[in-house]
Design a protein around this motif. Structure first.
Motif, PDB file in Angstrom:
ATOM      1  N   THR A  46      -3.798   2.690  -1.800  1.00  0.00           N
ATOM      2  CA  THR A  46      -2.541   2.676  -2.638  1.00  0.00           C
ATOM      3  C   THR A  46      -2.599   1.112  -3.366  1.00  0.00           C
ATOM      4  OG1 THR A  46      -0.185   2.663  -3.103  1.00  0.00           O
ATOM      5  CG2 THR A  46      -1.079   1.926  -0.754  1.00  0.00           C
ATOM      6  N   THR A  47      -2.125   1.153  -4.539  1.00  0.00           N
ATOM      7  CA  THR A  47      -1.864  -0.219  -5.265  1.00  0.00           C
ATOM      8  C   THR A  47      -0.764  -1.006  -4.508  1.00  0.00           C
ATOM      9  OG1 THR A  47      -0.830   0.807  -6.939  1.00  0.00           O
ATOM     10  CG2 THR A  47      -3.195   0.670  -7.095  1.00  0.00           C
ATOM     11  N   ALA A  48      -0.260  -0.348  -3.895  1.00  0.00           N
ATOM     12  CA  ALA A  48       1.227  -1.037  -3.334  1.00  0.00           C
ATOM     13  C   ALA A  48       1.220  -0.924  -1.595  1.00  0.00           C
ATOM     14  CB  ALA A  48       2.385  -0.518  -4.094  1.00  0.00           C
ATOM     15  N   PRO A  49       0.435  -1.337  -1.086  1.00  0.00           N
ATOM     16  CA  PRO A  49       0.262  -1.012   0.453  1.00  0.00           C
ATOM     17  C   PRO A  49       1.686  -1.369   1.075  1.00  0.00           C
ATOM     18  CG  PRO A  49      -1.070  -2.900  -0.047  1.00  0.00           C
ATOM     19  CD  PRO A  49      -0.657  -2.337  -1.247  1.00  0.00           C
ATOM     20  N   ARG A  50       2.397  -2.306   0.779  1.00  0.00           N
ATOM     21  CA  ARG A  50       3.801  -2.794   1.154  1.00  0.00           C
ATOM     22  C   ARG A  50       4.758  -1.848   1.333  1.00  0.00           C
ATOM     23  NH1 ARG A  50       3.904  -9.395   0.485  1.00  0.00           N
ATOM     24  NH2 ARG A  50       1.895  -9.849   1.572  1.00  0.00           N
ATOM     25  N   ARG A  51       4.622  -1.132   0.045  1.00  0.00           N
ATOM     26  CA  ARG A  51       5.689  -0.205  -0.208  1.00  0.00           C
ATOM     27  C   ARG A  51       5.845   1.158   0.276  1.00  0.00           C
ATOM     28  NH1 ARG A  51       8.068  -1.671  -5.131  1.00  0.00           N
ATOM     29  NH2 ARG A  51       9.539   0.118  -4.795  1.00  0.00           N
ATOM     30  N   TYR A  52       4.388   1.547   0.858  1.00  0.00           N
ATOM     31  CA  TYR A  52       4.117   2.992   1.456  1.00  0.00           C
ATOM     32  C   TYR A  52       3.626   2.774   2.786  1.00  0.00           C
ATOM     33  CZ  TYR A  52       4.758   4.107  -3.692  1.00  0.00           C
ATOM     34  OH  TYR A  52       5.108   4.412  -4.606  1.00  0.00           O
ATOM     35  N   CYS A  53       3.988   3.923   3.500  1.00  0.00           N
ATOM     36  CA  CYS A  53       3.448   4.030   4.985  1.00  0.00           C
ATOM     37  C   CYS A  53       2.617   5.554   4.775  1.00  0.00           C
ATOM     38  CB  CYS A  53       4.525   4.063   5.788  1.00  0.00           C
ATOM     39  SG  CYS A  53       3.844   4.386   7.414  1.00  0.00           S
ATOM     40  N   VAL A  54       1.149   5.400   5.179  1.00  0.00           N
ATOM     41  CA  VAL A  54       0.672   6.687   4.907  1.00  0.00           C
ATOM     42  C   VAL A  54       0.095   7.077   6.240  1.00  0.00           C
ATOM     43  CG1 VAL A  54      -1.366   7.867   3.932  1.00  0.00           C
ATOM     44  CG2 VAL A  54       0.096   5.974   2.783  1.00  0.00           C
ATOM     45  N   ARG A  55       0.469   8.508   6.615  1.00  0.00           N
ATOM     46  CA  ARG A  55       0.031   9.064   7.900  1.00  0.00           C
ATOM     47  C   ARG A  55      -0.621  10.350   7.984  1.00  0.00           C
ATOM     48  NH1 ARG A  55       0.072   4.280   8.891  1.00  0.00           N
ATOM     49  NH2 ARG A  55       1.267   3.271  10.475  1.00  0.00           N
ATOM     50  N   PRO A  56      -1.792  10.545   8.370  1.00  0.00           N
ATOM     51  CA  PRO A  56      -2.784   9.641   8.384  1.00  0.00           C
ATOM     52  C   PRO A  56      -3.526   9.055   7.328  1.00  0.00           C
ATOM     53  CG  PRO A  56      -3.804  11.704   9.044  1.00  0.00           C
ATOM     54  CD  PRO A  56      -2.508  11.849   8.562  1.00  0.00           C
ATOM     55  N   ASN A  57      -4.132   7.902   7.431  1.00  0.00           N
ATOM     56  CA  ASN A  57      -4.373   7.351   6.170  1.00  0.00           C
ATOM     57  C   ASN A  57      -5.995   7.331   6.198  1.00  0.00           C
ATOM     58  OD1 ASN A  57      -5.334   5.418   8.172  1.00  0.00           O
ATOM     59  ND2 ASN A  57      -4.339   3.473   7.170  1.00  0.00           N
ATOM     60  N   SER A  58      -6.649   7.975   7.127  1.00  0.00           N
ATOM     61  CA  SER A  58      -8.239   8.220   7.099  1.00  0.00           C
ATOM     62  C   SER A  58      -8.531   9.239   8.224  1.00  0.00           C
ATOM     63  CB  SER A  58      -8.842   6.946   7.676  1.00  0.00           C
ATOM     64  OG  SER A  58      -8.607   6.197   8.743  1.00  0.00           O
ATOM     65  N   GLY A  59      -9.482   9.766   8.120  1.00  0.00           N
ATOM     66  CA  GLY A  59     -10.050  10.880   9.306  1.00  0.00           C
ATOM     67  C   GLY A  59     -11.341  11.574   8.674  1.00  0.00           C
ATOM     68  N   VAL A  60     -11.357  12.569   9.103  1.00  0.00           N
ATOM     69  CA  VAL A  60     -12.396  13.670   9.004  1.00  0.00           C
ATOM     70  C   VAL A  60     -11.846  14.985   9.004  1.00  0.00           C
ATOM     71  CG1 VAL A  60     -14.356  14.832   9.976  1.00  0.00           C
ATOM     72  CG2 VAL A  60     -14.094  12.304  10.378  1.00  0.00           C
ATOM     73  N   ILE A  61     -12.120  15.812   7.986  1.00  0.00           N
ATOM     74  CA  ILE A  61     -11.795  17.152   7.809  1.00  0.00           C
ATOM     75  C   ILE A  61     -12.691  18.149   8.077  1.00  0.00           C
ATOM     76  CG2 ILE A  61     -10.453  18.879   6.125  1.00  0.00           C
ATOM     77  CD1 ILE A  61      -9.575  16.117   4.573  1.00  0.00           C
ATOM     78  N   ASP A  62     -12.652  18.994   8.795  1.00  0.00           N
ATOM     79  CA  ASP A  62     -13.653  19.908   9.108  1.00  0.00           C
ATOM     80  C   ASP A  62     -13.761  20.711   8.222  1.00  0.00           C
ATOM     81  OD1 ASP A  62     -13.884  18.501  11.685  1.00  0.00           O
ATOM     82  OD2 ASP A  62     -12.582  19.764  12.776  1.00  0.00           O
ATOM     83  N   SER A  63     -14.978  21.436   8.245  1.00  0.00           N
ATOM     84  CA  SER A  63     -15.407  22.562   7.282  1.00  0.00           C
ATOM     85  C   SER A  63     -14.310  23.757   7.196  1.00  0.00           C
ATOM     86  CB  SER A  63     -16.531  22.922   7.338  1.00  0.00           C
ATOM     87  OG  SER A  63     -17.240  24.131   6.779  1.00  0.00           O
ATOM     88  N   GLY A  64     -13.853  24.062   6.216  1.00  0.00           N
ATOM     89  CA  GLY A  64     -12.946  24.961   5.825  1.00  0.00           C
ATOM     90  C   GLY A  64     -11.820  24.832   6.377  1.00  0.00           C
TER      91      GLY A  64
END
Length: 247
Positions: A46-64
């Motif tokens: 995000t362009t405003a990291p102090r204004r937002y909390c993202v959960r999860p902000n990264s990871g792996v999405i399995d096929s399908g």
């Protein structure tokens, strides 16, 4: 070389809406789906990291499969005249067959392997009519009658200025005064009967002379009547006080 098209499916696709009021944390959900036959790594920026909390902000999405990302906007002073310039970007890449460290995969990724999608943030304030509709309580007829009965009983308990001990003392004093008044009435009645007998005897005599005993009896009767009147007034005042307390 141009970057690949985004393989992930985003829902919503173009914008994240946050519905006010913004006096508390406002959360919206971003759904990421992987329709391919490969696992996909993703990051949410995000362009405003102090204004937002993202959960999860990264990871792996399995096929399908798919994953829901919660985007939480922190409280702030909303200005309807100020347009939001905040943006989000979902970055992804195909995971290698044997992946042991995702950070290394991102670090070693080539620019042409990266895919991204951008979303803008939209702040929406609820309409006044919606607020009134949401705030309007829905009360059934039975609940309404219960509330009325409860509200009618509240003033009695709230209006008591004295505690239970003091009220009990007043009630006991009132009963004692009642007994005293009753006793004085009996004495007054008895004295009147005695005085009537004495007067009849004096009438039978040719020359009745007032005796000191009769004068004493008259004074005693007058004193008893005065005391009876004072006690009656006191009892009446206490009764009025108790009546006001119990209302």
């Amino acid at each position: 070389m141009a970057r690949q098209d985004q393989v992930l499916l985003l829902e919503p696709q173009h914008e994240l809406k946050f519905r006010g009021p913004f006096t508390d944390v406002v959360t919206t959900t971003l759904k990421l789906s992987n329709p391919t036959d490969r696992n996909v790594c993703f990051k949410v920026k995000t362009t405003a990291p102090r204004r937002y909390c993202v959960r999860p902000n990264s990871g792996v999405i399995d096929s399908g499969t798919s994953i829901n990302v919660s985007v939480m906007l922190q409280p702030f002073d909303y200005d309807p005249n100020e347009k939001s310039k905040h943006k989000f970007m979902v970055q992804s890449l195909l995971a290698p067959p044997e992946m042991t460290d995702m950070e290394v995969v991102w670090k070693d990724a080539k620019p042409e392997e990266l895919m991204d999608s951008k979303l803008r943030c939209v702040f929406v304030m609820p309409l006044e009519n919606d607020n009134m509709h949401d705030a309007e309580p829905k009360v059934s007829s039975s609940s309404s009658s219960t509330l009325k009965s409860e509200s009618s009983t509240l003033p009695k308990s709230a209006s008591a200025a004295l505690d239970d001990t003091e009220v009990k003392k007043i009630m006991e004093e009132s009963r004692r005064l009642q007994q005293e008044v009753q006793r004085l009435r009996q004495e007054n009645k008895q004295m009147r009967e005695d005085d009537g007998l004495r007067m009849r005897k004096n009438t039978a005599m040719s020359a009745p002379q007032p005796s000191s005993s009769s004068s004493g009896v008259g004074l005693k009767e007058e004193g008893a009547s005065t005391r009876l009147l004072a006690l009656s007034v006191l009892f009446f005042v206490i009764g009025v006080i108790i009546g006001k307390l119990l209302l």
